[in-house]
Design an enzyme around this catalytic site. Structure first.
Site, PDB file in Angstrom:
ATOM      1  N   ASP A 131      42.480 -62.890 -51.729  1.00  0.00           N
ATOM      2  CA  ASP A 131      42.466 -61.875 -50.515  1.00  0.00           C
ATOM      3  C   ASP A 131      43.113 -60.556 -51.123  1.00  0.00           C
ATOM      4  O   ASP A 131      44.518 -60.739 -51.763  1.00  0.00           O
ATOM      5  CB  ASP A 131      42.751 -62.444 -49.191  1.00  0.00           C
ATOM      6  CG  ASP A 131      41.971 -63.108 -48.682  1.00  0.00           C
ATOM      7  OD1 ASP A 131      40.678 -63.085 -48.917  1.00  0.00           O
ATOM      8  OD2 ASP A 131      42.274 -64.084 -47.771  1.00  0.00           O
ATOM      9  N   ASP A 149      34.638 -61.438 -47.287  1.00  0.00           N
ATOM     10  CA  ASP A 149      34.856 -61.436 -45.637  1.00  0.00           C
ATOM     11  C   ASP A 149      34.202 -60.513 -44.961  1.00  0.00           C
ATOM     12  O   ASP A 149      33.624 -60.392 -44.124  1.00  0.00           O
ATOM     13  CB  ASP A 149      36.405 -61.474 -45.630  1.00  0.00           C
ATOM     14  CG  ASP A 149      37.022 -62.758 -46.199  1.00  0.00           C
ATOM     15  OD1 ASP A 149      36.439 -63.667 -46.228  1.00  0.00           O
ATOM     16  OD2 ASP A 149      38.216 -62.572 -46.427  1.00  0.00           O
TER      17      ASP A 149
END
Length: 186
Positions: A131, A149
């Site tokens: 991330d 995401d």
């Protein structure tokens, strides 16, 4: 007329192929874009390093997530793989049950599936998800996320939008008529 039937068939076939091509392109852009941005960040930043893009609002912060959203169920990779595979099967089934008029739902499923593939690739290859997109919104440091995401959230949002507004989107109801009914009933 046999000739006009042939033209119509060609038009429908070409339209279907174009839409199918757009689904494939959307899927590939999300998955490849997700993986390329993760490679770029992981190869140019140290784990935990943060780079301000817009001070006090938007940062690139390299992070590993071994769990689900917000790091929940961290370390249960086999559970995530099984759930991801079950979700993929459900998405294919749900997509096959949609009609050509359910465009938002279909694109939502494609985006959600692409996000699933992007993060599942990380889980299988690394054992965690990379991330890097980090926002601080009104003082709240939102959980760090990635392009996969975003695709999942946007995809689910499109599906919800179509479910809520399906009658309006498909022209079955006129929003003005519903507004007038509300006025009369007051």
């Amino acid at each position: 007329n046999e000739y006009s039937g042939t033209i119509y068939h060609k038009y429908v076939t070409n339209a279907f192929l174009l839409i199918f091509f757009l689904y494939i392109v959307t899927f590939l852009v999300v998955v490849i874009g997700d993986q390329l941005t993760k490679i770029l960040v992981s190869s140019s930043m140290m784990l935990g390093q943060s780079q301000a893009i817009i001070d006090n609002f938007f940062y690139y912060t390299y992070s590993h997530n071994q769990g689900a959203a917000w790091g929940m169920l961290s370390g249960h990779i086999s559970l995530f793989v099984v759930v991801s595979l079950a979700a993929a099967i459900f998405m294919f089934y749900y997509f096959s049950k949609t009609t050509k008029d359910q465009r938002l739902t279909r694109y939502g499923i494609v985006l959600t599936f692409a996000g699933l593939v992007g993060n599942l690739t990380d889980r299988l290859y690394f054992g965690y998800v990379r991330d890097f997109i980090d926002f601080i919104i009104f003082g709240y440091d939102f959980p760090i996320f990635n392009i996969a995401d975003m695709a999942v959230v946007i995809g689910v949002g499109l599906i919800i939008l179509e479910i809520i507004f399906e009658d309006y989107i498909n022209g079955k109801k006129n929003p003005q008529q519903s507004h007038n009914r509300l006025q009369i009933s007051k």
